[in-house]
Design an enzyme around this catalytic site. Structure first.
Site, PDB file in Angstrom:
ATOM      1  N   HIS A 175      -1.740   4.078   8.884  1.00 21.54           N
ATOM      2  CA  HIS A 175      -2.629   2.616   8.572  1.00 21.54           C
ATOM      3  C   HIS A 175      -3.088   2.192   9.264  1.00 21.54           C
ATOM      4  O   HIS A 175      -2.249   0.780   9.648  1.00 21.54           O
ATOM      5  CB  HIS A 175      -2.235   2.813   7.107  1.00 21.54           C
ATOM      6  CG  HIS A 175      -3.033   1.317   6.893  1.00 21.54           C
ATOM      7  ND1 HIS A 175      -4.944   1.035   6.743  1.00 21.54           N
ATOM      8  CD2 HIS A 175      -3.316  -0.388   5.827  1.00 21.54           C
ATOM      9  CE1 HIS A 175      -5.065   0.753   6.708  1.00 21.54           C
ATOM     10  NE2 HIS A 175      -4.713  -0.541   5.966  1.00 21.54           N
ATOM     11  N   HIS A 224     -12.482  -1.481   5.534  1.00 27.18           N
ATOM     12  CA  HIS A 224     -10.570  -1.193   5.854  1.00 27.18           C
ATOM     13  C   HIS A 224      -9.980  -1.081   7.351  1.00 27.18           C
ATOM     14  O   HIS A 224      -9.331  -1.777   7.870  1.00 27.18           O
ATOM     15  CB  HIS A 224      -9.819  -1.284   4.421  1.00 27.18           C
ATOM     16  CG  HIS A 224      -8.941  -1.656   4.144  1.00 27.18           C
ATOM     17  ND1 HIS A 224      -7.842  -1.141   3.353  1.00 27.18           N
ATOM     18  CD2 HIS A 224      -7.821  -1.813   4.934  1.00 27.18           C
ATOM     19  CE1 HIS A 224      -7.042  -1.418   3.513  1.00 27.18           C
ATOM     20  NE2 HIS A 224      -6.589  -2.135   4.221  1.00 27.18           N
ATOM     21  N   GLU A 242       0.669  -0.745  -0.472  1.00 28.40           N
ATOM     22  CA  GLU A 242       0.299   0.096  -0.140  1.00 28.40           C
ATOM     23  C   GLU A 242       0.652   1.581  -0.170  1.00 28.40           C
ATOM     24  O   GLU A 242       0.519   2.311   0.787  1.00 28.40           O
ATOM     25  CB  GLU A 242      -0.698  -0.076   1.093  1.00 28.40           C
ATOM     26  CG  GLU A 242      -1.779  -1.167   1.142  1.00 28.40           C
ATOM     27  CD  GLU A 242      -2.967  -1.039   2.340  1.00 28.40           C
ATOM     28  OE1 GLU A 242      -2.626  -1.289   3.646  1.00 28.40           O
ATOM     29  OE2 GLU A 242      -3.981  -1.522   1.183  1.00 28.40           O
ATOM     30  N   TYR A 283      -8.755  16.663  22.312  1.00 26.66           N
ATOM     31  CA  TYR A 283      -8.158  16.267  21.481  1.00 26.66           C
ATOM     32  C   TYR A 283      -8.078  15.099  20.015  1.00 26.66           C
ATOM     33  O   TYR A 283      -7.156  15.300  19.138  1.00 26.66           O
ATOM     34  CB  TYR A 283      -7.742  15.265  22.495  1.00 26.66           C
ATOM     35  CG  TYR A 283      -6.225  15.912  23.072  1.00 26.66           C
ATOM     36  CD1 TYR A 283      -6.684  16.644  24.219  1.00 26.66           C
ATOM     37  CD2 TYR A 283      -4.962  15.687  23.091  1.00 26.66           C
ATOM     38  CE1 TYR A 283      -5.659  17.368  24.775  1.00 26.66           C
ATOM     39  CE2 TYR A 283      -4.021  16.263  23.513  1.00 26.66           C
ATOM     40  CZ  TYR A 283      -4.247  17.396  24.022  1.00 26.66           C
ATOM     41  OH  TYR A 283      -3.760  17.807  25.229  1.00 26.66           O
ATOM     42  N   HIS A 329      -6.154  -1.230  11.004  1.00 26.66           N
ATOM     43  CA  HIS A 329      -7.273  -2.077  10.392  1.00 26.66           C
ATOM     44  C   HIS A 329      -8.016  -1.925  12.776  1.00 26.66           C
ATOM     45  O   HIS A 329      -8.353  -2.919  12.927  1.00 26.66           O
ATOM     46  CB  HIS A 329      -6.804  -3.051  10.579  1.00 26.66           C
ATOM     47  CG  HIS A 329      -6.890  -3.666   9.288  1.00 26.66           C
ATOM     48  ND1 HIS A 329      -5.648  -4.918   8.820  1.00 26.66           N
ATOM     49  CD2 HIS A 329      -5.906  -2.574   8.425  1.00 26.66           C
ATOM     50  CE1 HIS A 329      -5.658  -4.504   7.191  1.00 26.66           C
ATOM     51  NE2 HIS A 329      -5.715  -3.169   6.878  1.00 26.66           N
TER      52      HIS A 329
HETATM   53  P1  13P Z   1       1.058  -4.763   3.870  1.00 25.04           P
HETATM   54  O1  13P Z   1       1.330  -6.196   4.753  1.00 25.04           O
HETATM   55  O2  13P Z   1       1.507  -5.169   2.227  1.00 25.04           O
HETATM   56  O3  13P Z   1       1.372  -3.630   4.688  1.00 25.04           O
HETATM   57  O4  13P Z   1      -0.196  -4.857   3.617  1.00 25.04           O
HETATM   58  C1  13P Z   1      -0.882  -5.038   5.654  1.00 25.04           C
HETATM   59  C2  13P Z   1      -2.487  -3.810   5.109  1.00 25.04           C
HETATM   60  O5  13P Z   1      -2.774  -3.662   6.584  1.00 25.04           O
HETATM   61  C3  13P Z   1      -3.455  -3.820   3.891  1.00 25.04           C
HETATM   62  O6  13P Z   1      -4.273  -3.799   4.386  1.00 25.04           O
END
Ligand code: 13P
Length: 210
Positions: A92, A160, A73, A119, A94
Site C-alpha cells: 500500500h 488515499h 491498516e 506490463y 500513497h
Molecule cells: P501505518 O503507519 O499505520 O502503516 O499507516 C500508514 C498509511 O499509509 C495510512 O494509510
C-alpha cells in the site's frame, strides 16, 4: 525463503520504494505471508528505514505476536489475503500519480485506467476499481475491499492511494511500480484519444503471463 530472508527482502524493497519517492514520511505499509503468519511494516514507520528485527509479526489469524506495533491498516491487508488465495504480499502506497487518479471524480470508478500497456495488464490484470473514501485506518474499509478483491489484484482507495497484491513480495512491488507508471501515462494522455489494447490483446497477455 526463510523468515530472516523475508525480513531482509522487505526492508530492502521498502527502502528502494522510499528512495524513489513512491512513499514519503511514514506513508505506506507492506506485508507478506510467511510460513506461520505474516510480516507487516510497523505503524508510523518510514518505509525508508525499516529495521528487519522490528518488523511486526502476525499469526495466521492476524494477531500481533512479535516486533513493533503493526500498521493500523492490517485489515486492509487481511481483506486481500482472505479473499485471494494467490496473494502472498500486499503493498500500500500513497504514490503521487496513482493517488491523483484516485482523486478524479469523472473516471470510470469500476476501472479508471484502461489497458494502455502490456506490463500494466500483466501486473495488475483486467480490473482495478476505486473504493470509496474512508479515513486511513478506518476498519469500515475492510468490507469494501473484500467485496472488490475477488475480481481485482489491486484497488485504488479514493483520495488515499493504491493497494496492490502479488503472488510474492517482488511481484507486489513490481505491480505497484507498474501501476504508478500506468497512472502517469493515463494522466499524460487525458484529453487525447489514445489507442488502448484490444480485449483480444488483453486476453492473450493474461493467458500467456497469468
Ligand atoms: P501505518 O503507519 O499505520 O502503516 O499507516 C500508514 C498509511 O499509509 C495510512 O494509510
Amino acid at each position: 525463503m526463510n523468515e530472516t530472508q523475508s525480513r531482509d527482502l522487505m526492508t530492502e524493497l521498502a527502502a528502494s520504494l522510499f528512495a524513489r519517492g513512491f512513499s514519503v514520511g511514514s506513508a505506506g505499509n507492506i506485508s507478506m505471508r510467511v510460513e506461520d503468519g505474516y510480516l507487516i511494516s510497523p505503524t508510523n514507520s518510514s518505509l525508508g528505514r525499516l529495521d528487519p528485527a522490528r518488523i511486526s509479526k502476525l499469526d495466521q489469524d492476524f494477531r500481533h505476536v512479535g516486533g513493533d506495533a503493526p500498521s493500523k491498516e492490517v485489515f486492509m491487508h487481511r481483506a486481500f489475503y482472505v479473499t485471494r488465495a494467490d496473494a502472498g504480499a500486499i503493498v500500500h502506497l500513497h504514490s503521487t500519480l496513482a493517488t491523483a487518479v484516485a482523486c478524479l471524480p469523472d473516471v470510470n470508478l469500476e476501472n479508471p485506467i484502461p489497458p494502455l500497456t502490456p506490463y500494466f495488464v500483466m501486473r495488475i490484470g483486467r480490473k482495478m476499481p476505486v473504493i470509496p473514501y474512508f479515513r486511513p485506518g478506518d476498519p469500515a474499509m475492510e468490507p469494501a475491499i473484500r467485496a472488490a478483491a475477488p475480481d481485482a489484484r489491486a484497488v485504488l482507495l479514493a483520495n488515499h492511494g493504491p493497494v496492490v497484491s502479488g503472488k510474492t513480495l517482488l511481484d507486489a512491488v513490481y505491480a505497484a511500480e507498474e501501476l504508478e507508471e500506468a497512472a502517469k501515462l493515463f494522466l499524460t494522455l487525458r484529453g487525447h484519444s489514445p489507442r488502448v489494447l484490444t480485449p483480444e490483446q488483453v486476453n492473450d497477455l493474461l493467458e500467456t503471463f497469468g
